[in-house]
Enzyme design. Structure first.
Site, mmCIF file in Angstrom:
data_model
loop_
_atom_site.group_PDB
_atom_site.id
_atom_site.type_symbol
_atom_site.label_atom_id
_atom_site.label_comp_id
_atom_site.label_asym_id
_atom_site.label_seq_id
_atom_site.Cartn_x
_atom_site.Cartn_y
_atom_site.Cartn_z
ATOM 1 N N TYR A 143 6.510 -10.213 6.933
ATOM 2 C CA TYR A 143 6.372 -8.774 7.068
ATOM 3 C C TYR A 143 6.907 -8.357 8.428
ATOM 4 O O TYR A 143 6.766 -9.085 9.413
ATOM 5 C CB TYR A 143 4.907 -8.341 6.966
ATOM 6 C CG TYR A 143 4.368 -8.279 5.562
ATOM 7 C CD1 TYR A 143 4.469 -7.113 4.805
ATOM 8 C CD2 TYR A 143 3.738 -9.378 4.994
ATOM 9 C CE1 TYR A 143 3.972 -7.051 3.518
ATOM 10 C CE2 TYR A 143 3.232 -9.328 3.703
ATOM 11 C CZ TYR A 143 3.349 -8.166 2.979
ATOM 12 O OH TYR A 143 2.852 -8.099 1.696
ATOM 13 N N ASP B 165 0.818 -1.208 0.000
ATOM 14 C CA ASP B 165 0.000 0.000 0.000
ATOM 15 C C ASP B 165 0.856 1.263 0.000
ATOM 16 O O ASP B 165 2.071 1.216 0.183
ATOM 17 C CB ASP B 165 -0.914 0.017 1.222
ATOM 18 C CG ASP B 165 -1.966 -1.081 1.175
ATOM 19 O OD1 ASP B 165 -2.331 -1.489 0.056
ATOM 20 O OD2 ASP B 165 -2.419 -1.511 2.246
#
Length: 244
Positions: A110, A52
């Site tokens: 992540y 994003d």
């Protein structure tokens, strides 16, 4: 025709994510334009996944087809001449024709950084979530253990995703704290839209007492997004590793 795999690093602050958009600058667009300057032909680059706006990557993997004759050991040096300073190619590899950065991936890690201090730190601006209120790290760590395993994570996903199933497996979550910096590493076979950021926000709600650590299993089972924590800011999120 070669099939080239690139491993790149980028600071996502100035980009509207990875994927090409009509009216915004993205990392994919920058890499494709730089490859055109290098090779003379603009390829379609396949990325290992979307990131994003404002999200960073330490080892993002992408792939493309090319007739370029530049050796892989020289390719990063050549490509970096055309890339902006906030995007760096770290490695290039020749792959089998069937390899695709997105379709061939079997897992990712992540990382999320939280700066838990009263005052901000200029060196972590846009690179960590500055959370000034005291967090109970031990409770957060205990809560993280409940997310491991295979679950339906629809309660930890933002709207707007299109996937066949919302069941995912988290292999492990590692948390460490050094001074005021908390680092959360989440490794899994795949992630829903904003899933890591919502899990992080939920752990923060545990740390500040808004969610009881022992309620986490029931919150996961409920599949109710309203019961989970907030969506953590994009600036603290990093795509760390991709596994094939």
């Amino acid at each position: 025709m070669r099939n080239i795999k690139l491993t790149v690093q980028y600071d996502g602050t100035n980009y509207h994510g990875w994927q090409i958009q009509e009216n915004a600058v993205t990392v994919q667009e920058v890499i494709e334009n730089s490859l055109k300057k290098l090779t003379g032909i603009k390829p379609r680059v396949s990325g290992c996944g979307r990131t994003d706006t404002g999200v960073h990557a330490q080892n993002y993997v992408c792939s493309f087809k090319s007739e370029s004759t530049i050796p892989c050991d020289r390719f990063p040096y050549a490509l970096n001449r055309f890339l902006p300073e906030d995007v760096v190619c770290k490695k290039a590899e020749d792959m089998d024709p069937e390899f695709d950065a997105h379709k061939s991936a079997v897992g990712k890690t992540y990382s999320y950084l939280i700066l838990n201090s009263q005052y901000s730190d200029v060196f972590y601006n846009n690179r960590a979530w500055h959370y000034r209120y005291k967090l109970d790290f031990d409770k957060m760590k205990k809560a993280s253990e409940f997310f491991c395993g295979t679950h339906d994570f629809i309660g930890f996903a933002a709207s707007g995703f299109t996937v066949k199933t919302t069941v995912r497996t988290i292999h492990h979550i590692n948390m460490e704290k050094k001074d005021d910096l908390i680092k959360i590493d989440i490794c899994g076979n795949g992630f829903l839209y904003n899933m890591v950021r919502i899990i992080t926000g939920t752990l923060v709600f545990v740390g500040n007492g808004k969610i009881d650590v022992n309620d986490i299993p029931d919150i996961i089972e409920s599949k109710d997004r309203k019961r989970a924590g907030i969506t953590a800011p994009a600036c603290g999120l990093y795509l760390s590793e991709v596994y094939y």
